[in-house]
Design a protein around this motif. Structure first.
Motif: not given
Length: 228
Positions: A166-171
């Motif tokens: 989530r943090e890597s993809e901004g989800l």
């Protein structure tokens, strides 16, 4: 007891609302799940009636998130001090019937802790300054990643992998990711576009922090994950 024994990974918690006397005992039966979660409310004249109630059926469906603030001061003073302050700022934002102080949620070094059910979203390190905006995000179906402690529906390994992805993809939407596999090494999620994301969790020695109010800092175990 029978319902708890027949439910996978059960958890019993006690809840209360300070200064408000309930005319009847209130019990919630929660099935926290990634999808199709369920919450039902039962009102009883006394807790002894639980022996004759099937918590798997009946009750009144709850169509909003319950917000539980950890206030278990007997377990840790941090939870009572910080939890009570956070509860106060959430009054008015969360409907009265949905906002409760709870018994110990775990991870008291993250106090103040908040748990939203039935989504199973756990938040930590909330303060009177940031709690309202963080809980507003959860009620809108989004996850405030800076306070995210993971979902109770996942194991610690899966929680770490999900947060890394989530943090890597901004989800940030709750339904952005669906768990598809944990093979013991890789944890894989699929997003709404059908793309597969994988991460490798591992346990490390985290930074030394106080485990409780007024205690000395000590090393803490921490599960982290790297994208695969």
């Amino acid at each position: 007891t029978a319902w708890l024994e027949s439910t996978p990974r059960p958890r019993l918690m006690f809840i209360r609302r300070p200064g408000r006397r309930q005319p009847r005992q209130v019990v919630f039966a929660i099935r926290a799940a990634e999808r199709e979660a369920d919450a039902r409310r039962f009102e009883l004249d006394g807790l002894d009636e639980l022996a004759d109630v099937d918590l798997g059926i009946g009750g009144v469906a709850v169509d909003s998130q319950l917000v539980l603030v950890c206030g278990h001061g007997t377990r840790d003073a941090c939870c009572a001090l910080r939890g009570s302050a956070v509860l106060g700022v959430l009054e008015g934002l969360v409907p009265e019937d949905s906002l409760w102080l709870s018994s110990h949620q775990g991870g008291h070094r993250f106090a103040a802790n908040v748990l939203a059910l039935p989504s199973g979203i756990g938040l930590g390190r909330l303060t009177p300054t940031n709690a309202r905006s963080a809980v507003e995000e959860v009620l809108a179906g989004r996850i405030p990643l800076e306070h995210y402690r993971g979902r109770t529906v996942y194991t610690a390994r899966v929680q770490a992998a999900e947060q890394a992805i989530r943090e890597s993809e901004g989800l940030v939407a709750m339904n952005d990711l669906t768990l598809v596999e944990d093979d013991g090494i890789h944890v894989r999620f699929v997003d709404k576009g059908g793309n597969v994301h994988a991460a490798v969790p591992r346990e490390i020695a985290g930074p030394s922090v106080p485990a409780s109010c007024g205690t000395a800092a000590e090393p803490q175990k921490h599960v982290t994950a790297q994208l695969a």
